[in-house]
Design an enzyme around this catalytic site. Structure first.
Site, PDB file in Angstrom:
ATOM      1  N   SER A 120     -34.917  16.354  -8.987  1.00 44.66           N
ATOM      2  CA  SER A 120     -35.689  16.708  -7.797  1.00 44.66           C
ATOM      3  C   SER A 120     -37.037  16.007  -7.776  1.00 44.66           C
ATOM      4  O   SER A 120     -37.778  16.143  -6.819  1.00 44.66           O
ATOM      5  CB  SER A 120     -35.867  18.225  -7.745  1.00 44.66           C
ATOM      6  OG  SER A 120     -36.192  18.720  -9.007  1.00 44.66           O
ATOM      7  N   HIS A 142     -29.772  14.017  -4.480  1.00 44.75           N
ATOM      8  CA  HIS A 142     -30.532  15.265  -4.583  1.00 44.75           C
ATOM      9  C   HIS A 142     -30.005  16.298  -3.584  1.00 44.75           C
ATOM     10  O   HIS A 142     -30.208  16.167  -2.377  1.00 44.75           O
ATOM     11  CB  HIS A 142     -32.028  14.961  -4.341  1.00 44.75           C
ATOM     12  CG  HIS A 142     -32.923  16.130  -4.518  1.00 44.75           C
ATOM     13  ND1 HIS A 142     -34.150  16.242  -3.914  1.00 44.75           N
ATOM     14  CD2 HIS A 142     -32.770  17.267  -5.250  1.00 44.75           C
ATOM     15  CE1 HIS A 142     -34.704  17.379  -4.253  1.00 44.75           C
ATOM     16  NE2 HIS A 142     -33.887  18.034  -5.061  1.00 44.75           N
ATOM     17  N   GLU A 154     -30.605  14.107  -0.374  1.00 45.39           N
ATOM     18  CA  GLU A 154     -31.625  13.049  -0.377  1.00 45.39           C
ATOM     19  C   GLU A 154     -31.093  11.967  -1.337  1.00 45.39           C
ATOM     20  O   GLU A 154     -30.795  12.266  -2.496  1.00 45.39           O
ATOM     21  CB  GLU A 154     -32.929  13.673  -0.908  1.00 45.39           C
ATOM     22  CG  GLU A 154     -34.195  12.998  -0.494  1.00 45.39           C
ATOM     23  CD  GLU A 154     -35.435  13.752  -1.018  1.00 45.39           C
ATOM     24  OE1 GLU A 154     -35.330  14.591  -1.955  1.00 45.39           O
ATOM     25  OE2 GLU A 154     -36.532  13.483  -0.497  1.00 45.39           O
ATOM     26  N   ASN A 192     -39.785  17.195  -2.223  1.00 42.24           N
ATOM     27  CA  ASN A 192     -40.711  17.941  -3.079  1.00 42.24           C
ATOM     28  C   ASN A 192     -42.148  17.449  -2.992  1.00 42.24           C
ATOM     29  O   ASN A 192     -43.076  18.170  -3.352  1.00 42.24           O
ATOM     30  CB  ASN A 192     -40.201  17.962  -4.512  1.00 42.24           C
ATOM     31  CG  ASN A 192     -39.084  18.979  -4.642  1.00 42.24           C
ATOM     32  OD1 ASN A 192     -39.197  20.086  -4.107  1.00 42.24           O
ATOM     33  ND2 ASN A 192     -37.999  18.615  -5.290  1.00 42.24           N
TER      34      ASN A 192
END
Ligand code: CAA
Length: 286
Positions: A120, A142, A154, A192
């Site tokens: 992540s 991801h 992702e 993130n």
């Protein structure tokens, strides 16, 4: 169309288990590896429970669930993944552990197999560097929690990732019913880089007494139409995982705006990790 038939998943936690469930329901043979026998048993039981719920809710037919369960297998040794076309790693967010794993995977998988990481926040270029000649086959895939519900994958290219690897992973994500969106290899990627500072800020707001945790969450839910408030979401993700991701952002981007909130750090030190430990910001009945 995906050329991939069999998926190997390393790690049987909530992410690895979710990825395998979605893969099996999309017609792929999925082998889950975990060296922790208890975790593997729990993963298997969760698959049976979750898929039974799909039948109960009328979202899947019993025969399709039976076929999906047949496509799932569980192994306690990495060798058990031999024969898969892609390995998706979903283990702890620790660069050294991931690099060691990818070095082993590169030795094991010397054909055209893809070596993907569900990291992540950790640099794919860094993970790929540990894979030597296999680096062009290393990529980030991801997924988001809960994997069966969340549509996004992702897709992160390392500096060494070959265009063909990206194309194959995009085709696979689509075949799994997901929406793949590319992002470049910068700490935290897009998701993130944006989400974790918000979660961190919610901890600062709580620590500074701006509002009670319940109220911080209610304000963000009702005011921004979020399905979960940021503190509830942090518990759901795992406070230790949030802290690790913030640590990567802080170290890699070098800006103090990513400094993890001391209260978040304290909760992790106290073992309050969120849903998985029964208590984080909030308490959860087992
Ligand atoms: N696994 C699989 N399915 C799940 C699930 C789980 N852990 N939790 C919920 N679901 C599914 C179920 O199908 C459930 O429907 P049924 O009860 O009919 O079976 C459906 O979701 C709805 O669940 P609930 O009614 O219990 O609750 P809800 O309507 O509040 O939805 C939620 C739950 C989908 C989790 C929703 O609250 C939500 O979208 N929350 C935000 C999640 C989010 O932001 N995830 C991303 C986190 S960031 C990340 O993962 C990446 C990272 O790098 C940190």
């Amino acid at each position: 169309m995906s050329d991939i038939k069999a998926i190997g998943v390393v790690g049987s936690g909530q992410m690895g288990g979710g990825i395998a469930q979605v893969g099996a329901c999309s017609g792929f043979a999925c082998i889950v590896f975990d060296s922790n026998a208890k975790a593997l048993e729990k993963c298997k039981a969760d698959h049976a429970k979750r898929l039974a719920r799909e039948v109960e809710k009328g979202r899947m037919k019993q025969e399709d669930v039976d076929a999906a369960l047949k496509r799932l297998s569980y192994v306690g040794s990495l060798d058990g993944l031999k024969g898969v076309d892609i390995v998706i790693e979903a283990i702890v967010e620790d660069v050294k552990i991931k690099r060691d794993l990818f070095a082993s995977l590169a030795k094991m998988f010397t054909g055209g197999q893809i070596l993907a990481s569900n990291t992540s926040s950790i640099s794919l270029t860094d993970i790929a560097a540990a894979a030597g000649d296999a680096a062009p086959r290393v990529i980030g895939m991801h997924f988001f929690n809960p994997v069966p519900v969340m549509k996004l994958v992702e897709v992160i290219k390392g500096l060494q990732t070959a265009p063909e690897t990206t194309e194959r992973v995009i085709a696979l994500a689509k075949a799994m019913g997901k929406t793949p969106i590319p992002a470049n290899d910068r700490a935290g990627f897009v998701s993130n880089r944006v989400l974790m500072p918000m979660i961190n800020e919610a901890f600062f707001a709580w620590m500074e007494g701006v509002a009670e945790p319940e109220h911080i969450d209610e304000i963000m839910k009702l005011g921004c139409n979020f399905p979960m408030g940021p503190l509830r979401l942090a518990d759901f993700i795992g406070l230790d995982t949030c802290l690790k991701i913030l640590g990567v952002l802080h170290t890699e981007l070098g800006d103090d705006k990513y400094r993890p909130c001391p209260l978040l750090r304290q909760l992790v030190t106290a073992g309050r990790l969120g849903d998985k430990s029964g208590r984080g910001v909030f308490s959860y009945a087992k």
